[in-house]
Design a protein around this motif. Sequence first.
Motif, PDB file in Angstrom:
ATOM      1  N   HIS A 594     -90.053  81.798 -19.354  1.00 40.81           N
ATOM      2  CA  HIS A 594     -91.393  81.582 -19.891  1.00 40.81           C
ATOM      3  C   HIS A 594     -92.488  82.107 -18.977  1.00 40.81           C
ATOM      4  O   HIS A 594     -93.665  82.024 -19.329  1.00 40.81           O
ATOM      5  CB  HIS A 594     -91.615  80.086 -20.150  1.00 40.81           C
ATOM      6  N   CYS A 595     -92.132  82.607 -17.806  1.00 41.66           N
ATOM      7  CA  CYS A 595     -93.127  83.156 -16.884  1.00 41.66           C
ATOM      8  C   CYS A 595     -93.446  84.585 -17.293  1.00 41.66           C
ATOM      9  O   CYS A 595     -92.542  85.382 -17.551  1.00 41.66           O
ATOM     10  CB  CYS A 595     -92.613  83.133 -15.444  1.00 41.66           C
ATOM     11  N   HIS A 596     -94.705  84.914 -17.321  1.00 47.77           N
ATOM     12  CA  HIS A 596     -95.140  86.244 -17.722  1.00 47.77           C
ATOM     13  C   HIS A 596     -95.922  86.901 -16.591  1.00 47.77           C
ATOM     14  O   HIS A 596     -96.673  86.227 -15.866  1.00 47.77           O
ATOM     15  CB  HIS A 596     -96.012  86.179 -18.982  1.00 47.77           C
ATOM     16  N   CYS A 644     -94.935  74.086 -17.785  1.00 49.27           N
ATOM     17  CA  CYS A 644     -94.101  75.189 -18.263  1.00 49.27           C
ATOM     18  C   CYS A 644     -93.128  74.671 -19.325  1.00 49.27           C
ATOM     19  O   CYS A 644     -92.518  73.609 -19.155  1.00 49.27           O
ATOM     20  CB  CYS A 644     -93.317  75.797 -17.106  1.00 49.27           C
ATOM     21  N   PRO A 645     -92.960  75.405 -20.412  1.00 49.14           N
ATOM     22  CA  PRO A 645     -92.032  74.964 -21.462  1.00 49.14           C
ATOM     23  C   PRO A 645     -90.596  74.821 -20.989  1.00 49.14           C
ATOM     24  O   PRO A 645     -89.799  74.132 -21.637  1.00 49.14           O
ATOM     25  CB  PRO A 645     -92.142  76.070 -22.521  1.00 49.14           C
ATOM     26  N   CYS A 646     -90.225  75.445 -19.867  1.00 55.36           N
ATOM     27  CA  CYS A 646     -88.841  75.339 -19.414  1.00 55.36           C
ATOM     28  C   CYS A 646     -88.511  73.948 -18.892  1.00 55.36           C
ATOM     29  O   CYS A 646     -87.343  73.598 -18.749  1.00 55.36           O
ATOM     30  CB  CYS A 646     -88.560  76.384 -18.329  1.00 55.36           C
TER      31      CYS A 646
END
Length: 778
Positions: A594-596, A644-646
């Motif tokens: 999920h990291c961009h 974070c969604p993770c």
Amino acid sequence: MNHFGECLAQPATDDQLITALVAAREALAPLASASVDDTLRMFEVLQSLWLPGGEFFARAAELPSGPPAGSLQSPVARLMSRMRWEQRLSELTTPACLDRAVRWRGRMARAFPLGLVVHSLPAGGALDVVDSALACLLTHNAPVLWLPDECRHFAALFLASLQRADPHGVLSAAVAAFVVDEKRRAGLFTRAQGLVDAFVDWNDGGGPVGVQATGARRIARMPPVLVGVVSRAYWNDCDRPRLFDILRTESRWREDGSAAALDTVYVEAGVDLAAVLDTEAGSHSALTRMPSFKAYVGVDDLAGRLAALPRPATCCVGGLGSAERGAYLERIGRHVRRFVSFNAFPDEIEARLSDGGSLLELVHVMEDDEDGGVADLLRDVSERVPYYRDARPEGEVSRLDRWPFLTAADLAREPVYCSRRFLHEQVAAGAIFSSGGTSTAPKYALYTPDEIARSTEMLAQAFRANGLRSGDTAINLFVAGHLWSAFLAVDEALRRCGVYVLPMGGSCPVDEIVSCIARFRPQVAFGLPSLLVGYARHCESAGIDLVVERIFYAGEHFNAAAREYLSRIWKTRSFHSAGYAAVDVGPIGWQCAHCHGGEHHLFSRDVHLEVIDEEAVVTSLLRRAMPVVRYRTGDRVEWVTVACPCGSPDPRFRLLGRVDNVINIWGCRVAYEDVERALLEAGLEAPALQLVVRERVGSAAHPEQLLVRLERVSPAPGVVEAFIRKLHRYSGDLAVALDVNSLRQRVAIECLPPGTLPRIERTGKIRLIVDERACGQA
């Protein structure tokens, strides 16, 4: 009688209100079971009900009294935006701490709600009803709203929409609203001793006497102060019909009384705005609640008038000419908290809310000071590492903020081949690595076998988080040798992932590398972006059709043009950081799926990160043989405070570039990122670029030139002109200091064949900025 989730049709009696406060405790338990993400999803549903086409968009138009629908529906929906509340969550240590204890900057942290929070709302506070209720729900507090009579109908509608968005009542049942005359509120609060945990007061600091008696937290709010300014330069060039429409809208806000509106508009001498408005309106009856207009003579006079206000203006709505904007902001900035242009103000909702309101005021944050990884490290190094023994602060050594910063120059002055000052006294063996030397002289770092094993396991964790799976074939194209650690560390981490490893190395002849890629057809490649692009070019020339699904990179910026090229030639679907690390420190951050872009999670078990003036300052809990305490990395970062969604408890941060990726030229500061953005949007994509600052002999008018070197074909003149104009727009200093024509004479573009930009021989990296001036950067 339990009135939670309701708004009484008539003013409540004191006994009814006390009964409702007693019942409030029953609503706290289910409220605590809702996670932050659950609450934000409910806000999304709630917002949909208030958008055009939603049920409550239509019902607002039928309100018998209070704010007219036309002025309120859009602001109400904007207050419910998930994005807005995610931004508000950045006020907390980390949003996850609202749900559970999480590790944050080396400590465990947990945010607990205050409990029952009474909001004593003022007249004209319809929007504050929404903001107060949602802020409490997000922080797991139960809000009780005491309203003036004019807010009653809107509050009832708002609570009905809450119940529709949350039919099971997990959140909506925790909200109550009652009409309470302001004269009754102080006495009523005294009766409520022991029932209320916090009181939010909009009485300009007065507050009910009962707050102190009960020991409840008192949270002050102040009505916002909104002012406008119209300069003569703006007036001469502005879209006057648009300005008139905005001021008429302000008149409706003031008439509605639903939220704050412009109080005063300061008009520069020579602009008779009030008279023109009167003529434009045809009669003054349509503008009965217009702000007052006051004249000023020059920016210094305006600054004096703003300084005389009882407190700084919450927001200044500005009509300023582009050439004078900088001077105005410099002079009036200390008297104004926010500055918004007239064109943007109709969509500005935050400025209309009561002043104050940090989510931190609604929680108690507990931090475990005894989670002492950092403290233990500091006590150890202060006794057993010579450098830190000499650098230790006076008094208590376990406080990190008292220790001095460590720099690359400090490490370079004490290399391990001739000094043990940075080595722990118990160190007897280890591997010695060198930094790449892109921007400074090489430095050396010693790692014990245990430290190497832990570092590579951290990298393997990052690779697995981004989809690397047992059975994949991965080619390692980082540069090997030269005491460089990246190739060896990635190689060992890949072995821990259970994949087929091709330890090729980026320093092998290109033909051999391309041949290896063609034979084994790896699904995953690791390497420097500029080198990977070069290998892909050879594959394209040789007609080799490949699918390299994932690329892991490090050591260089990976620009959009390079990604697009690899997506086309190698059909790469995803690009991931191989880990944010520095040989002087070790692994620092990792990316999940999920990291961009430059977003990374911190390896919080092993690294303590401080962000000081945007610079990452790192203390490693892993490196004990050659410790690093408060090391200035030279990297610009910022915290990402949205969860974070993770679900990882490791906090996130975002890399913003190098601290030194800013050029001082022509009296301006020009950022590498601004040049890259201007190139991209002008259609000058290039897989590799370099900025060169040089002196032009014999040019007295423009002695300094910025040369932009690109690996690409020469562009059309119109494209170059577009780049110049976009660079002028995106670089704030240039826009103020130079006009476009002057900038055009100072910037040049040089296009080179692929692979011809000079690389650093030992690492293969491209130096992003080269300063050829005799004095370097000022």
